[in-house]
Every structure is written in structure tokens, then in C-alpha cells.
Design a protein around this motif. Structure first.
Motif, PDB file in Angstrom:
ATOM      1  N   CYS A 114      26.945 145.392 104.333  1.00  0.00           N
ATOM      2  CA  CYS A 114      27.304 144.177 104.895  1.00  0.00           C
ATOM      3  C   CYS A 114      26.657 143.945 106.457  1.00  0.00           C
ATOM      4  N   GLY A 115      26.384 144.848 107.117  1.00  0.00           N
ATOM      5  CA  GLY A 115      25.660 144.547 108.419  1.00  0.00           C
ATOM      6  C   GLY A 115      26.606 144.876 109.612  1.00  0.00           C
ATOM      7  N   TYR A 116      27.812 144.720 109.525  1.00  0.00           N
ATOM      8  CA  TYR A 116      28.665 144.169 110.429  1.00  0.00           C
ATOM      9  C   TYR A 116      28.579 145.552 111.479  1.00  0.00           C
ATOM     10  N   GLN A 138      26.281 147.578 112.101  1.00  0.00           N
ATOM     11  CA  GLN A 138      24.918 148.031 112.370  1.00  0.00           C
ATOM     12  C   GLN A 138      24.312 147.926 113.787  1.00  0.00           C
TER      13      GLN A 138
HETATM   14  S1  FES Z   1      27.004 148.305 106.937  1.00  0.00           S
HETATM   15 FE1  FES Z   1      28.897 147.333 106.375  1.00  0.00          FE
HETATM   16  S2  FES Z   1      30.302 148.353 107.951  1.00  0.00           S
HETATM   17 FE2  FES Z   1      28.564 149.244 108.199  1.00  0.00          FE
END
Ligand code: FES
Ligand code: FES
Length: 156
Positions: free
Chosen positions: A97-99, A101
Motif C-alpha cells: 500500500c506504500g503508507y 514507506q
Molecule cells: S507497505 Fe503498506 S503499510 Fe507498509
């Protein structure tokens, strides 16, 4: 009123001294690369560097930053270590999700700046405060090892 050096620029903020740096970055300066996760210093999403040390911006009041240098994810790619990490993140395809990162990358870059050839244990220790709800931990470790190798090669 607080004066803070952020990414090499002196910024004057008309905010209370006890405002967390994370709020000042996101709401006052529009620098939304640094993420709000827990707000209590427990997840690492908001990690920035203060004088090169990975620090939680959600628990750091702006009034404590006089004479210090804040670096955020917005300037990560300007250093060789930051660039190597960005490339490794893409090569290993770390993100889900990237959150988390931005915080992960700031912790990783502080680690490699201080310890260019970290052991697996060094990486685990440095990254243990950064929570990833998508559980990308294995790929994060692989990417840090790859970035360390690439940085070492570039130095030769
Ligand atoms: S990539 Fe989703 S919370 Fe770390
Ligand atoms: S938002 Fe700062 S540690 Fe979670």
C-alpha cells in the motif's frame, strides 16, 4: 513562532512551540510526504532525520528544533545513499500500500549513512520501530542490503 531548518531552508512557522513537527510539515508547509500513522511515536510512519538521526516527527515539538537540521523524505533522493535506496526499493518491488514507506526509507537512510555495511541484525535493530501493516519486512531488508552493496560499489 518557531524557526526551523528543513531540507536546508530556514522556515519560520507561526505556530505554538509545542506543535508536533509532523503537524507543521503537513498542515503548515504542505509537505505531505511524511505520514501520520499513530501520532504517539509507535509506528515510525512519520520518521524524519534531525541532525541525521531517524526521529519521530509526531512526538517532536517544533520549539525543540532551534539550531538543528531537519531532513524529510522530500530530499531523500539528493544523497547517494538515498538514491541507492530509492533504486533498490524499485528493483525489489518493496511496496504494497506504500503508507509506511516514507518512514521506512528515512530509517533505512539514517542507518546506511551511519553504517554503510550493516549486518542482518543491524538492519533488524535499526528498522524495528517501523511498522508495516502489509508486512513487507523481508523485502525491506533485501532492499537495504542491495542499496548497501550498490553504495559500496559506487565508492570503490
Ligand atoms: S507497505 Fe503498506 S503499510 Fe507498509
Ligand atoms: S505517526 Fe509518528 S510514530 Fe506513528
Amino acid at each position: 513562532m518557531a524557526t526551523v531548518n528543513i531540507n536546508g531552508e530556514t522556515r519560520t512557522l507561526d505556530v505554538p512551540d509545542d506543535m508536533p513537527l509532523l503537524w507543521a510539515l503537513r498542515q503548515e508547509l504542505g509537505m505531505v510526504g511524511t505520514k501520520f500513522g499513530c501520532g504517539i511515536g509507535a509506528c515510525g510512519a512519520c520518521t524524519v532525520h534531525i541532525d541525521g538521526v531517524a526521529t519521530r516527527s509526531c512526538t517532536t515539538p517544533v520549539g525543540s528544533l532551534a539550531g538543528k537540521k531537519v531532513s524529510t523524505i522530500e530530499e531523500l533522493g539528493k544523497s547517494p545513499v538515498g538514491k541507492a535506496l530509492q533504486n533498490a526499493w524499485l528493483d525489489v518491488d518493496v511496496m504494497q500500500c506504500g503508507y509506511c514507506q516514507a518512514g521506512q526509507l528515512m530509517s533505512a537512510s539514517a542507518l546506511l549513512a551511519e553504517n554503510p555495511a550493516p549486518s542482518e541484525k543491524d538492519i533488524e535493530r535499526a528498522m524495528q520501530g517501523n511498522i508495516c501493516r502489509c508486512a513487507c519486512y523481508g523485502r525491506i531488508k533485501t532492499a537495504i542490503q542491495l542499496a548497501a552493496k550498490e553504495t559500496e560499489k559506487a565508492d570503490v
